[in-house]
Design an enzyme around this catalytic site. Structure first.
Site, mmCIF file in Angstrom:
data_model
loop_
_atom_site.group_PDB
_atom_site.id
_atom_site.type_symbol
_atom_site.label_atom_id
_atom_site.label_comp_id
_atom_site.label_asym_id
_atom_site.label_seq_id
_atom_site.Cartn_x
_atom_site.Cartn_y
_atom_site.Cartn_z
ATOM 1 N N ASP A 1 -13.134 -4.698 3.365
ATOM 2 C CA ASP A 1 -13.397 -4.979 1.951
ATOM 3 C C ASP A 1 -14.191 -6.241 1.618
ATOM 4 O O ASP A 1 -15.221 -6.190 0.978
ATOM 5 C CB ASP A 1 -12.060 -5.061 1.202
ATOM 6 C CG ASP A 1 -11.168 -3.864 1.464
ATOM 7 O OD1 ASP A 1 -11.528 -3.016 2.303
ATOM 8 O OD2 ASP A 1 -10.115 -3.755 0.833
ATOM 9 N N ASP B 1 -6.469 4.825 7.633
ATOM 10 C CA ASP B 1 -5.111 4.509 8.092
ATOM 11 C C ASP B 1 -4.424 5.781 8.596
ATOM 12 O O ASP B 1 -3.785 5.786 9.653
ATOM 13 C CB ASP B 1 -4.269 3.924 6.957
ATOM 14 C CG ASP B 1 -4.817 2.614 6.418
ATOM 15 O OD1 ASP B 1 -5.980 2.603 5.971
ATOM 16 O OD2 ASP B 1 -4.083 1.605 6.422
ATOM 17 N N TYR C 1 0.833 -1.212 0.000
ATOM 18 C CA TYR C 1 0.000 0.000 0.000
ATOM 19 C C TYR C 1 0.870 1.266 0.000
ATOM 20 O O TYR C 1 1.008 1.934 1.033
ATOM 21 C CB TYR C 1 -0.889 0.028 1.245
ATOM 22 C CG TYR C 1 -1.779 -1.182 1.442
ATOM 23 C CD1 TYR C 1 -2.741 -1.545 0.495
ATOM 24 C CD2 TYR C 1 -1.683 -1.953 2.605
ATOM 25 C CE1 TYR C 1 -3.574 -2.640 0.699
ATOM 26 C CE2 TYR C 1 -2.517 -3.044 2.815
ATOM 27 C CZ TYR C 1 -3.452 -3.390 1.856
ATOM 28 O OH TYR C 1 -4.279 -4.462 2.066
ATOM 29 N N GLU D 1 -0.477 -6.887 9.061
ATOM 30 C CA GLU D 1 -1.712 -6.188 8.686
ATOM 31 C C GLU D 1 -2.875 -6.843 9.449
ATOM 32 O O GLU D 1 -3.731 -6.172 9.993
ATOM 33 C CB GLU D 1 -1.897 -6.323 7.171
ATOM 34 C CG GLU D 1 -3.062 -5.539 6.605
ATOM 35 C CD GLU D 1 -3.226 -5.771 5.107
ATOM 36 O OE1 GLU D 1 -2.459 -6.568 4.514
ATOM 37 O OE2 GLU D 1 -4.133 -5.159 4.526
ATOM 38 N N TRP E 1 -10.600 -10.038 5.696
ATOM 39 C CA TRP E 1 -11.662 -9.639 6.620
ATOM 40 C C TRP E 1 -12.661 -10.774 6.869
ATOM 41 O O TRP E 1 -13.771 -10.544 7.322
ATOM 42 C CB TRP E 1 -12.366 -8.383 6.095
ATOM 43 C CG TRP E 1 -11.482 -7.162 6.196
ATOM 44 C CD1 TRP E 1 -10.699 -6.624 5.209
ATOM 45 C CD2 TRP E 1 -11.273 -6.329 7.353
ATOM 46 N NE1 TRP E 1 -10.022 -5.514 5.675
ATOM 47 C CE2 TRP E 1 -10.355 -5.308 6.989
ATOM 48 C CE3 TRP E 1 -11.759 -6.350 8.672
ATOM 49 C CZ2 TRP E 1 -9.933 -4.312 7.878
ATOM 50 C CZ3 TRP E 1 -11.340 -5.353 9.557
ATOM 51 C CH2 TRP E 1 -10.434 -4.358 9.148
ATOM 52 N N TRP F 1 -3.934 6.151 2.897
ATOM 53 C CA TRP F 1 -5.350 5.756 3.001
ATOM 54 C C TRP F 1 -5.996 6.592 4.096
ATOM 55 O O TRP F 1 -5.354 6.887 5.116
ATOM 56 C CB TRP F 1 -5.472 4.269 3.351
ATOM 57 C CG TRP F 1 -5.724 3.385 2.177
ATOM 58 C CD1 TRP F 1 -6.930 2.857 1.797
ATOM 59 C CD2 TRP F 1 -4.768 2.906 1.207
ATOM 60 N NE1 TRP F 1 -6.775 2.096 0.659
ATOM 61 C CE2 TRP F 1 -5.472 2.111 0.275
ATOM 62 C CE3 TRP F 1 -3.397 3.096 1.021
ATOM 63 C CZ2 TRP F 1 -4.853 1.485 -0.812
ATOM 64 C CZ3 TRP F 1 -2.773 2.481 -0.057
ATOM 65 C CH2 TRP F 1 -3.491 1.689 -0.959
ATOM 66 N N SER F 2 -7.271 6.890 3.896
ATOM 67 C CA SER F 2 -7.954 7.826 4.791
ATOM 68 C C SER F 2 -7.995 7.371 6.257
ATOM 69 O O SER F 2 -7.524 8.076 7.146
ATOM 70 C CB SER F 2 -9.368 8.057 4.262
ATOM 71 O OG SER F 2 -10.173 8.670 5.223
HETATM 72 C C1 2M8 Z 1 -7.395 -2.544 2.636
HETATM 73 O O1 2M8 Z 1 -8.080 -2.018 1.516
HETATM 74 C C2 2M8 Z 1 -7.460 -1.725 0.256
HETATM 75 C C3 2M8 Z 1 -8.493 -1.023 -0.611
HETATM 76 O O2 2M8 Z 1 -8.906 0.168 -0.011
HETATM 77 C C4 2M8 Z 1 -6.927 -2.927 -0.498
HETATM 78 O O3 2M8 Z 1 -7.135 -4.066 -0.078
HETATM 79 O O4 2M8 Z 1 -6.301 -2.720 -1.535
HETATM 80 C C5 2M8 Z 1 -8.390 -2.511 3.823
HETATM 81 O O5 2M8 Z 1 -7.935 -3.295 4.898
HETATM 82 C C6 2M8 Z 1 -8.640 -1.075 4.268
HETATM 83 O O6 2M8 Z 1 -9.427 -1.045 5.421
HETATM 84 C C7 2M8 Z 1 -7.328 -0.354 4.520
HETATM 85 O O7 2M8 Z 1 -7.591 0.999 4.778
HETATM 86 C C8 2M8 Z 1 -6.358 -0.476 3.330
HETATM 87 C C9 2M8 Z 1 -4.963 0.069 3.637
HETATM 88 O O8 2M8 Z 1 -4.480 -0.465 4.854
HETATM 89 O O9 2M8 Z 1 -6.210 -1.842 2.938
#
Ligand code: 2M8
Length: 447
Positions: free
Chosen positions: A182, A45, A38, A420, A377, A42-43
């Site tokens: 998700d 986060d 990532y 994570e 999840w 992210w908002s």
């Molecule tokens: C996860 O979500 C992203 C998409 O937004 C992904 O899987 O690509 C989720 O766990 C989400 O809650 C989290 O904010 C994000 C970044 O940690 O990853």
């Protein structure tokens, strides 16, 4: 059970490692959600990350939230991703196609959906930490809280104006990604009604290459649906009214609604302290009351568990996930329902399951058919979710419960990998390691 993991760090060593994760994930402009998987902001986060940062450097914590809110859309939406120029993540800004969205921000590229509204909670926490850390930090954080308040209010207003369709009072999401959970089984039924069209442009996933086992991530079938919903939004030109009326996924999210109620309470406290307009404080009180009533109104008559609602079919969604405990976060449910939920949470269906490594709630009950201890999840334990419950319980005056969750959270993460998410029985870290929000909540617990 004995220890199933070889490494256990002492609390000071764990805190030092957590601090290093946040420093290592700092690009200089943002702290990315995770190093490889990532590489953007992210908002929600960013909200948790700022809480961890406040323990290290209050200025840096403030900068993180300022960066997020600099990307706020003109209509008030806080976007779920603020993109860096790293292209290792899919879908990136080109796929989202928000550059021409009428309400989108200038000078920064973002996704076109939102995430749970936990930002007021983060501002409150940063302020509280800064006040204890010295007069300069205190002054900076107070100035910041005063300055960001109107943006938080606009964000909350957006959720009410655009995302409370229908009569349930629940805040609606138009994509499972907006929930933050998700691929939770919460969304299985509504996703069944999402039929990716032949016009879905081809794509290649990058996430599955970055985790050890692709089985820890959502399936390709799920991704087709995720991408199709983006396609629908692009076609609607990111016009919220059109999206809410036409998207093939529209679900009242009970967990977001509970978080929203708590965040409104916090925003009222901050607003009172910093002299904000009484009309706006009254709005927030009204929104919080309605959100609480919606959460309470969703509870199942037998189990007491709160439910999401498919707003396209008008049906309640009965899945036994962590979101069912939403009334314990925000309050407002009748006492007997609350007692039932507390004893369920303690029972062997949840935190009291005899095989858990750490007694904190998994994302899905291990007793539920379809529980998968390794998949995202659909079963694993998530330290940020544990933090949210421990924070909310503390606020509700349930100090002993809050302490137990905090201790369980440390137990889960003391291997120092900052996973994570975690396999609940073995404590194996899954998905990404060195995940920023995991490091952040551990820091908050330890300092
Ligand atoms: C996860 O979500 C992203 C998409 O937004 C992904 O899987 O690509 C989720 O766990 C989400 O809650 C989290 O904010 C994000 C970044 O940690 O990853």
């Amino acid at each position: 059970p004995g220890d199933r993991r070889p490494v256990r760090f002492t609390e000071p060593a764990l805190a030092a490692r957590a601090a290093r994760v946040l420093r290592d994930n700092d690009t200089g402009a943002v702290i990315t959600a995770a190093p490889r998987l990532y590489p953007h902001m992210w908002s929600w986060d960013a909200a948790f990350i700022s809480i961890g940062l406040a323990r290290l450097d209050v200025q840096r914590a403030i900068a993180e939230l300022d960066t997020l809110f600099a990307a706020q859309w003109r209509n008030g939406m806080v976007p779920h991703i603020v993109f860096t120029d790293d292209d290792a993540y899919f879908p990136g800004p080109d796929r989202w196609g928000t550059d021409t969205a009428p309400d989108g921000p200038r000078n920064v590229r973002t996704s076109g959906i939102c995430q749970p509204p936990v930002h007021a909670i983060a501002v409150r926490r940063v302020l509280d930490i800064a006040r204890r850390s010295g007069p300069n930090d205190r002054l900076d954080a107070e100035r910041f809280a005063r300055r960001i308040w109107a943006k938080l209010y606009a964000w909350h207003r957006w959720l009410v104006e655009y995302r409370t369709p229908g009569s349930s009072g629940l805040i609606a999401i138009v994509h499972g990604w907006e929930s933050g959970m998700d691929n939770s089984p919460r969304w299985d039924v509504p996703y069944d009604a999402v039929h990716p069209g032949a016009a879905l442009p081809p794509y290649v996933r990058k996430d599955v290459r970055l985790v050890g086992d692709p089985g820890e991530r959502p399936t390709d079938r799920e991704y087709d649906r995720y991408l199709w919903l983006i396609e629908e939004m692009r076609r609607a030109g990111y016009d919220q009214r059109k999206i809410v009326s036409g998207s093939s996924f529209l679900v009242g999210d009970v967990f977001i609604t509970a978080l929203f109620a708590m965040s409104c309470d916090v925003l009222i406290e901050l607003g009172e302290e910093f002299g904000q307009e009484p009309e706006q404080l009254a709005d927030l009180a009204d929104w919080a009351a309605k959100a609480r009533a919606a959460v309470a109104g969703s509870c199942h008559s037998v189990s007491g568990m709160a439910r999401d609602r498919d707003l396209r079919t008008g049906r309640w969604l009965d899945t036994q996930t962590i979101a069912g405990f939403s009334p314990l976060l925000c309050g407002g449910a009748p006492d007997d329902v609350q007692l039932r939920l507390l004893s369920l949470l303690d029972s062997d269906r949840w935190c009291g399951h005899p095989d858990l490594l750490a007694p904190v709630p998994p994302s899905v009950s291990p007793m539920r058919p379809g529980f998968n201890p390794r998949q995202y999840w659909r079963g694993p334990q998530w330290p940020v979710v544990v933090w949210l419950f421990s924070w909310a319980f503390e606020r509700r005056g349930w100090h002993e419960r809050a302490r137990k969750l905090r201790d369980g959270g440390i137990r889960l993460t003391e291997d120092g990998s900052f996973g994570e998410y975690y396999e609940p029985f073995t404590g194996e870290p899954l998905g990404s390691t060195d995940q920023s929000w995991t490091a952040a909540v551990v820091l908050d617990w330890l300092c």
